[in-house]
Write a protein that holds these residues in place. Structure first.
Motif, short mmCIF file in Angstrom:
data_model
loop_
_atom_site.label_atom_id
_atom_site.label_comp_id
_atom_site.label_asym_id
_atom_site.label_seq_id
_atom_site.Cartn_x
_atom_site.Cartn_y
_atom_site.Cartn_z
N THR A 136 -33.21 -30.42 -95.85
CA THR A 136 -32.47 -29.57 -94.91
C THR A 136 -32.24 -28.16 -95.43
O THR A 136 -31.58 -27.36 -94.76
CB THR A 136 -31.11 -30.22 -94.59
N ALA A 137 -32.75 -27.83 -96.60
CA ALA A 137 -32.57 -26.49 -97.15
C ALA A 137 -33.19 -25.46 -96.21
O ALA A 137 -34.34 -25.57 -95.79
CB ALA A 137 -33.20 -26.38 -98.53
N GLY A 138 -32.39 -24.48 -95.84
CA GLY A 138 -32.88 -23.41 -94.97
C GLY A 138 -32.81 -23.75 -93.49
O GLY A 138 -33.17 -22.93 -92.66
N SER A 139 -32.34 -24.93 -93.16
CA SER A 139 -32.25 -25.30 -91.75
C SER A 139 -30.93 -24.81 -91.17
O SER A 139 -30.00 -24.48 -91.89
CB SER A 139 -32.38 -26.81 -91.58
N VAL A 140 -30.87 -24.76 -89.84
CA VAL A 140 -29.65 -24.35 -89.16
C VAL A 140 -29.26 -25.43 -88.16
O VAL A 140 -30.11 -26.20 -87.69
CB VAL A 140 -29.81 -23.00 -88.43
#
Length: 58
Positions: free
Chosen positions: A40-44
């Motif tokens: 989920t890194a960088g997800s919104v």
């Protein structure tokens, strides 16, 4: 003139539809697996995405 009679749906016509559905499901599952493996890194969130889209369209 007589109206054309609808041809009954036969296994010959059902099979390609079933194969397309199975291929689509397999493809979507692969995409989901790829996305899950990326983390989920960088997800919104949906809320953050909605705000960004709203701000872009204002």
């Amino acid at each position: 003139m007589d109206e054309p009679v609808a041809e009954p749906v036969t296994e010959t016509r059902r099979r390609p539809r079933r194969l397309v559905g199975q291929a689509e499901e397999s493809w979507l599952n692969r995409l989901a697996d790829e996305a899950a493996s990326e983390g989920t890194a960088g997800s919104v969130s949906f809320e953050e995405m909605a705000v960004m889209l709203h701000e872009r369209n204002v």
